[in-house]
Design a protein around this motif. Structure first.
Motif, PDB file in Angstrom:
ATOM      1  N   TYR A  48      24.446  11.995  37.716  1.00  0.00           N
ATOM      2  CA  TYR A  48      23.990  10.644  37.595  1.00  0.00           C
ATOM      3  C   TYR A  48      25.164   9.804  38.186  1.00  0.00           C
ATOM      4  O   TYR A  48      26.430  10.051  37.571  1.00  0.00           O
ATOM      5  CB  TYR A  48      23.830  10.174  36.311  1.00  0.00           C
ATOM      6  N   ASP A  50      26.655   5.711  39.227  1.00  0.00           N
ATOM      7  CA  ASP A  50      26.555   4.267  39.285  1.00  0.00           C
ATOM      8  C   ASP A  50      27.673   3.739  39.833  1.00  0.00           C
ATOM      9  O   ASP A  50      28.714   3.012  39.622  1.00  0.00           O
ATOM     10  CB  ASP A  50      26.765   3.606  37.888  1.00  0.00           C
ATOM     11  N   SER A  96      22.212   4.893  40.949  1.00  0.00           N
ATOM     12  CA  SER A  96      21.737   3.490  40.713  1.00  0.00           C
ATOM     13  C   SER A  96      22.362   2.777  41.785  1.00  0.00           C
ATOM     14  O   SER A  96      23.697   2.730  42.233  1.00  0.00           O
ATOM     15  CB  SER A  96      22.649   3.021  39.571  1.00  0.00           C
ATOM     16  N   ASP A 121      12.090   6.257  43.656  1.00  0.00           N
ATOM     17  CA  ASP A 121      12.851   5.407  42.840  1.00  0.00           C
ATOM     18  C   ASP A 121      12.394   4.804  41.505  1.00  0.00           C
ATOM     19  O   ASP A 121      11.146   4.605  41.449  1.00  0.00           O
ATOM     20  CB  ASP A 121      13.674   4.342  43.640  1.00  0.00           C
ATOM     21  N   ARG A 124      14.531  -0.694  37.581  1.00  0.00           N
ATOM     22  CA  ARG A 124      15.112  -0.769  35.886  1.00  0.00           C
ATOM     23  C   ARG A 124      15.430  -2.634  36.067  1.00  0.00           C
ATOM     24  O   ARG A 124      16.167  -3.116  37.013  1.00  0.00           O
ATOM     25  CB  ARG A 124      16.473  -0.313  35.944  1.00  0.00           C
ATOM     26  N   THR A 126      17.059  -5.654  35.023  1.00  0.00           N
ATOM     27  CA  THR A 126      18.413  -5.808  34.755  1.00  0.00           C
ATOM     28  C   THR A 126      18.588  -7.043  33.710  1.00  0.00           C
ATOM     29  O   THR A 126      19.720  -7.065  33.126  1.00  0.00           O
ATOM     30  CB  THR A 126      19.347  -5.969  36.029  1.00  0.00           C
ATOM     31  N   GLU A 142      17.131  -3.467  39.935  1.00  0.00           N
ATOM     32  CA  GLU A 142      17.828  -2.783  40.558  1.00  0.00           C
ATOM     33  C   GLU A 142      17.214  -1.434  40.783  1.00  0.00           C
ATOM     34  O   GLU A 142      16.070  -1.134  40.097  1.00  0.00           O
ATOM     35  CB  GLU A 142      19.228  -2.599  40.243  1.00  0.00           C
ATOM     36  N   CYS A 144      17.019   2.900  41.059  1.00  0.00           N
ATOM     37  CA  CYS A 144      17.684   4.229  40.651  1.00  0.00           C
ATOM     38  C   CYS A 144      17.225   5.465  41.748  1.00  0.00           C
ATOM     39  O   CYS A 144      16.017   5.972  41.529  1.00  0.00           O
ATOM     40  CB  CYS A 144      17.708   4.569  39.203  1.00  0.00           C
ATOM     41  N   LYS A 282      25.793   0.297  31.613  1.00  0.00           N
ATOM     42  CA  LYS A 282      24.399   0.783  31.777  1.00  0.00           C
ATOM     43  C   LYS A 282      23.882   1.007  30.255  1.00  0.00           C
ATOM     44  O   LYS A 282      24.758   1.354  29.548  1.00  0.00           O
ATOM     45  CB  LYS A 282      24.164   1.838  32.443  1.00  0.00           C
TER      46      LYS A 282
END
Length: 412
Positions: A48, A50, A96, A121, A124, A126, A142, A144, A282
């Motif tokens: 993962y 970001d 992300s 995807d 999320r 925000t 946004e 992911c 996050k």
């Protein structure tokens, strides 16, 4: 002169150094990925990241700007190429990103991972709605991106959906008092999680005695629910001849729940650290959900843009919940904090070094200590430690007593 990059132990900042499998690597993430490739190629189940979004925002704790879209992709390319090598054949990467670089990053990832390995995807949410927005449009989400190493071997795991004859039966009426228990087949069953006491419906009995039920509990056939809806039993009994649950599909819009908002991540980090030390962390719940969806006990999770350390926090918390030992590797650049930032005030107050990486380590330390305390008697069987390893190009001790390690020995 060419210097071989090496890893230096920082035992002072580590926890349970000699027994832990978790690692926090301080240094440039491209250097770290090169080192990790020696030991971890084909071993990482989930990545993962970001990364910097390259958005025109100036209030961030770290550098977020590359100027041009091509510069951003040039920065990401070598890192993602090694990341692909690190993944297991059934592993996947989650990235992300917001709308600023989404299209460019997806085109590049379609080429690198093969567009057939694009899983989808996640959207999320925000932030909550605002009263202002460009062109009267309020951007609230946004993305992911999810790519598999080999899509035919990759699978996401949704939440468990239990099914059983007992699940469908109408149960306890809210507020009903316990019946007069005179029959050996009409006893109360207490849920240890909710303290709910269930009885058979009026005029009915259980199909088992108290003695038989106790034996089923001991053998693991009885499953007590941690959350109980009105009108349902707080437990069910496994059928020996069939599975007791299935995993529902992962929904691309699960991230719109308010617990995944930026504000949730901000509030939980402030509570943990005592002040707002990092911009836009996050939410733990979001990363925890991704880790749950992708990994099982013994898997390794990598985050080479560690930031505030949310990924480690999520892994530790999930391990505690499921009595598992997933392990994590974080990489964070030893980047100087802006002197007008909350993070800089925090490190000064707590006598830490003025780097983002020290905020990362401190967050993991605090989360680990709290969750270890919550684990109680089960803590001994789980890994609440982490090794702090710093990348050094000189190949010698830095004078503070840190031992120079031979790569990749320092990763073991």
């Amino acid at each position: 002169m060419f210097h071989v990059k090496q890893l230096i132990e920082n035992r002072e900042l580590s926890k349970y150094f000699d027994t832990t499998k978790n690692k926090i690597i301080v240094g440039d993430n491209l250097d770290a990925l090169e080192i990790l490739r020696e030991e971890y190629a084909g071993r990482i189940k989930m990545i993962y990241i970001d990364p910097p979004y390259n958005t025109p925002v100036s209030v961030l704790t770290y550098n977020n700007r590359f100027g041009k879209h091509n510069d951003f992709i040039a920065f990401m390319r070598p890192r993602l190429e090694i990341a692909k090598e690190l993944l297991t054949d059934d592993g996947g990467i989650f990235i992300s990103i917001d709308e600023w670089e989404y299209a460019y990053l997806k085109v590049y990832c379609d080429d690198l991972f093969n567009e057939n390995n694009f899983v989808g995807d996640i959207i999320r949410r925000t932030r909550a709605a605002m009263n202002v927005g460009m062109c009267n449009f309020d951007y609230q989400h946004e993305f992911c991106l999810i790519y598999a190493k080999q899509k035919n071997k990759f699978s996401l795991k949704g939440e468990k959906k239990y099914y059983s004859a007992y699940e469908k039966m109408t149960m306890r009426c809210k507020g009903r008092t316990a019946p007069n228990v005179t029959n050996k087949m009409s006893f109360g069953i207490k849920n240890p999680y909710t303290n709910t006491v269930d009885y058979p419906s009026m005029g009915r009995t259980w199909s088992f005695s108290k003695e038989t039920f106790d034996k089923m509990v001991e053998s693991g056939r009885v499953v007590f629910k941690k959350e109980v809806k009105n009108g349902q039993y707080s437990f069910f009994i496994k059928d020996n001849n069939e599975k007791t649950y299935r995993f529902i599909l992962v929904k691309s819009l699960f991230g719109i729940d308010s617990k995944y908002l930026n504000a949730a991540g901000h509030n939980e980090l402030c509570k943990l650290m005592g002040s707002p030390v990092f911009t836009y962390p996050k939410p733990v719940a979001f990363i925890k959900k991704l880790v749950y969806m992708t990994t099982v006990d013994g898997d390794i999770i990598l985050d080479f843009f560690a930031g505030s350390g949310t990924t480690a926090h999520a892994v530790i918390e999930l391990n505690k919940d499921e009595y598992t030992n997933r392990s994590y590797i974080l990489v964070q650049l030893k980047e100087a904090l802006k002197q007008d930032s909350y993070g800089y005030e925090f490190v000064k107050k707590h006598n830490l070094r003025p780097y983002i990486s020290d905020l990362t380590i401190e967050r993991v330390k605090r989360a680990s200590n709290i969750i270890e305390d919550q684990a109680g008697l089960f803590a001994y069987a789980q890994d609440f430690g982490y090794k702090v390893l710093e990348i050094d190009e000189g190949g010698q001790s830095n004078g503070r007593g840190f031992e120079v390690l031979v790569v990749p020995q320092g990763l073991r």
